[in-house]
Design a protein around this motif. Structure first.
Motif, PDB file in Angstrom:
ATOM      1  N   LEU A  57     -12.988 -31.162 -48.895  1.00  0.00           N
ATOM      2  CA  LEU A  57     -11.647 -31.893 -48.325  1.00  0.00           C
ATOM      3  C   LEU A  57     -11.455 -32.841 -49.537  1.00  0.00           C
ATOM      4  O   LEU A  57     -10.327 -33.082 -49.985  1.00  0.00           O
ATOM      5  N   ASN A  63     -14.455 -23.146 -37.752  1.00  0.00           N
ATOM      6  CA  ASN A  63     -14.736 -24.574 -38.485  1.00  0.00           C
ATOM      7  C   ASN A  63     -13.454 -25.401 -38.205  1.00  0.00           C
ATOM      8  O   ASN A  63     -12.499 -25.595 -38.945  1.00  0.00           O
ATOM      9  N   GLN A  81     -12.719 -28.565 -39.791  1.00  0.00           N
ATOM     10  CA  GLN A  81     -12.425 -28.361 -41.306  1.00  0.00           C
ATOM     11  C   GLN A  81     -10.888 -28.281 -41.252  1.00  0.00           C
ATOM     12  O   GLN A  81     -10.177 -28.614 -41.982  1.00  0.00           O
ATOM     13  N   GLU A  86     -19.590 -28.240 -50.879  1.00  0.00           N
ATOM     14  CA  GLU A  86     -19.568 -27.929 -49.228  1.00  0.00           C
ATOM     15  C   GLU A  86     -20.402 -27.002 -48.679  1.00  0.00           C
ATOM     16  O   GLU A  86     -20.583 -26.024 -49.196  1.00  0.00           O
ATOM     17  N   SER A 105     -15.168 -22.935 -45.668  1.00  0.00           N
ATOM     18  CA  SER A 105     -14.355 -24.110 -46.181  1.00  0.00           C
ATOM     19  C   SER A 105     -13.819 -23.391 -47.660  1.00  0.00           C
ATOM     20  O   SER A 105     -14.484 -24.051 -48.662  1.00  0.00           O
TER      21      SER A 105
END
Length: 132
Positions: A52, A77, A80, A117, A122
């Protein structure tokens, strides 16, 4: 020394070289990078830097018109995904594909930025827009 923007020279160069509809990806520590695709490895340790934090910096310096995410992020997720959605504006079109299709699309990106990550799915592909 640069006063503003991305200091990482490889990322700054890739972004400066993008044309309309060119693509880059930002990935977690485990995302496979196809042979022949430039990998900009920022990973220091698991979780650092976060997906992020890198996404937000890139979005601040890149005009994005389209985003590709793996469908699996919705179930695997959701936290996220919510953070990604919050980082995007209403200008970007978001599409979802299977994780396998996502990985196959990586062969067409100009570069993959690898983060540290350590959460599933992600990963994001960003398609460049134009400023005018």
């Amino acid at each position: 020394m640069k006063k503003h923007g991305i200091l990482n020279s490889e990322i700054a160069k890739v972004l400066a070289d993008l044309g309309h509809m060119d693509k880059i990806a930002i990935g977690d520590a485990g995302l496979p990078v196809p042979d022949g695709v430039k990998k900009i490895d920022l990973a220091l340790t698991l979780s650092e830097p976060s997906f992020l934090s890198v996404l937000k910096v890139v979005l601040s310096d890149m005009k994005v018109e389209k985003v590709v995410l793996a469908e699996e992020i919705k179930q695997q997720n959701a936290v996220q995904l919510a953070a990604v959605e919050a980082a995007l504006t209403e200008d970007e079109v978001v599409t979802y594909v299977s994780h396998e299709d996502f990985k196959s699309q990586l062969k067409d990106v100009k570069a993959v930025i690898r983060t540290g990550e350590a959460t599933p799915y992600s990963n994001i592909i960003l398609q460049s827009g134009v400023l005018f």
